[in-house]
Write a protein that holds these residues in place. Structure first.
Motif, PDB file in Angstrom:
ATOM      1  N   THR A 113      37.247  52.742  37.922  1.00 47.43           N
ATOM      2  CA  THR A 113      37.075  52.587  39.476  1.00 47.43           C
ATOM      3  C   THR A 113      36.177  51.531  40.124  1.00 47.43           C
ATOM      4  O   THR A 113      36.415  51.121  41.362  1.00 47.43           O
ATOM      5  CB  THR A 113      36.946  54.052  40.144  1.00 47.43           C
ATOM      6  N   ALA A 114      35.005  51.112  39.448  1.00 43.12           N
ATOM      7  CA  ALA A 114      34.087  50.467  40.082  1.00 43.12           C
ATOM      8  C   ALA A 114      34.362  48.771  39.735  1.00 43.12           C
ATOM      9  O   ALA A 114      34.023  47.902  40.467  1.00 43.12           O
ATOM     10  CB  ALA A 114      32.891  50.439  39.284  1.00 43.12           C
ATOM     11  N   CYS A 115      35.707  48.492  38.995  1.00 43.30           N
ATOM     12  CA  CYS A 115      35.987  47.206  38.593  1.00 43.30           C
ATOM     13  C   CYS A 115      37.287  46.918  39.354  1.00 43.30           C
ATOM     14  O   CYS A 115      38.325  47.248  38.934  1.00 43.30           O
ATOM     15  CB  CYS A 115      36.308  47.016  37.114  1.00 43.30           C
ATOM     16  N   ARG A 116      37.168  46.393  40.592  1.00 41.23           N
ATOM     17  CA  ARG A 116      38.580  46.348  41.326  1.00 41.23           C
ATOM     18  C   ARG A 116      38.711  44.835  41.719  1.00 41.23           C
ATOM     19  O   ARG A 116      37.668  43.934  42.038  1.00 41.23           O
ATOM     20  CB  ARG A 116      38.263  46.893  42.838  1.00 41.23           C
ATOM     21  N   ALA A 117      39.842  44.181  41.337  1.00 41.99           N
ATOM     22  CA  ALA A 117      39.926  42.849  41.599  1.00 41.99           C
ATOM     23  C   ALA A 117      40.852  42.725  43.154  1.00 41.99           C
ATOM     24  O   ALA A 117      41.419  43.553  43.439  1.00 41.99           O
ATOM     25  CB  ALA A 117      41.089  42.350  40.580  1.00 41.99           C
ATOM     26  N   HIS A 118      40.825  41.579  43.585  1.00 45.35           N
ATOM     27  CA  HIS A 118      41.692  41.507  44.821  1.00 45.35           C
ATOM     28  C   HIS A 118      43.171  41.668  44.538  1.00 45.35           C
ATOM     29  O   HIS A 118      43.347  41.420  43.473  1.00 45.35           O
ATOM     30  CB  HIS A 118      41.213  40.155  45.362  1.00 45.35           C
ATOM     31  N   GLN A 119      43.747  41.809  45.453  1.00 42.22           N
ATOM     32  CA  GLN A 119      45.095  42.245  45.287  1.00 42.22           C
ATOM     33  C   GLN A 119      45.912  40.806  44.937  1.00 42.22           C
ATOM     34  O   GLN A 119      46.724  40.957  44.403  1.00 42.22           O
ATOM     35  CB  GLN A 119      45.820  42.638  46.692  1.00 42.22           C
ATOM     36  N   HIS A 120      45.626  39.730  45.099  1.00 43.13           N
ATOM     37  CA  HIS A 120      46.092  38.526  44.647  1.00 43.13           C
ATOM     38  C   HIS A 120      45.571  38.077  43.396  1.00 43.13           C
ATOM     39  O   HIS A 120      45.844  36.892  42.700  1.00 43.13           O
ATOM     40  CB  HIS A 120      45.885  37.359  45.735  1.00 43.13           C
ATOM     41  N   ALA A 121      44.639  38.705  42.691  1.00 38.06           N
ATOM     42  CA  ALA A 121      43.953  38.236  41.580  1.00 38.06           C
ATOM     43  C   ALA A 121      44.889  38.189  40.361  1.00 38.06           C
ATOM     44  O   ALA A 121      44.439  37.521  39.341  1.00 38.06           O
ATOM     45  CB  ALA A 121      42.725  39.152  41.243  1.00 38.06           C
ATOM     46  N   ALA A 122      46.109  39.142  40.363  1.00 37.00           N
ATOM     47  CA  ALA A 122      46.874  39.068  39.021  1.00 37.00           C
ATOM     48  C   ALA A 122      47.584  37.800  39.172  1.00 37.00           C
ATOM     49  O   ALA A 122      48.145  37.468  37.913  1.00 37.00           O
ATOM     50  CB  ALA A 122      47.842  39.986  39.197  1.00 37.00           C
ATOM     51  N   GLY A 123      47.628  36.704  40.095  1.00 38.16           N
ATOM     52  CA  GLY A 123      48.130  35.340  39.806  1.00 38.16           C
ATOM     53  C   GLY A 123      49.612  35.368  40.502  1.00 38.16           C
ATOM     54  O   GLY A 123      50.133  34.475  40.636  1.00 38.16           O
TER      55      GLY A 123
END
Length: 71
Positions: free
Chosen positions: A54-64
């Motif tokens: 839960t501490a490693c969150r990527a931006h919603q657009h980080a998946a490409g």
């Protein structure tokens, strides 16, 4: 430290006050440092890094995925 304790420790509030006093005075840190140095001298410590998911969150657009209207 839960509220479950031996009767010999006295009332809960007194035990908590002692815990906080030791925390503020750095007693717990000194105990931890001493134990850590003893274990380190005996090569009993293995260094590992654990990251909670839960501490490693990527931006919603980080998946490409492309957003609508972009090229």
């Amino acid at each position: 430290m839960g509220r479950t304790r031996r009767r010999s420790t006295g009332p809960w509030g007194r035990l908590y006050d002692l815990f906080r006093r030791w925390q503020r005075s750095g007693t717990w840190q000194r105990i931890f440092t001493a134990l850590q140095s003893r274990a380190g001298a005996k090569n009993l410590i293995t260094r590992q890094i654990n990251v909670h998911s839960t501490a490693c969150r990527a931006h919603q657009h980080a998946a490409g995925a492309r957003k609508k209207g972009t090229y």
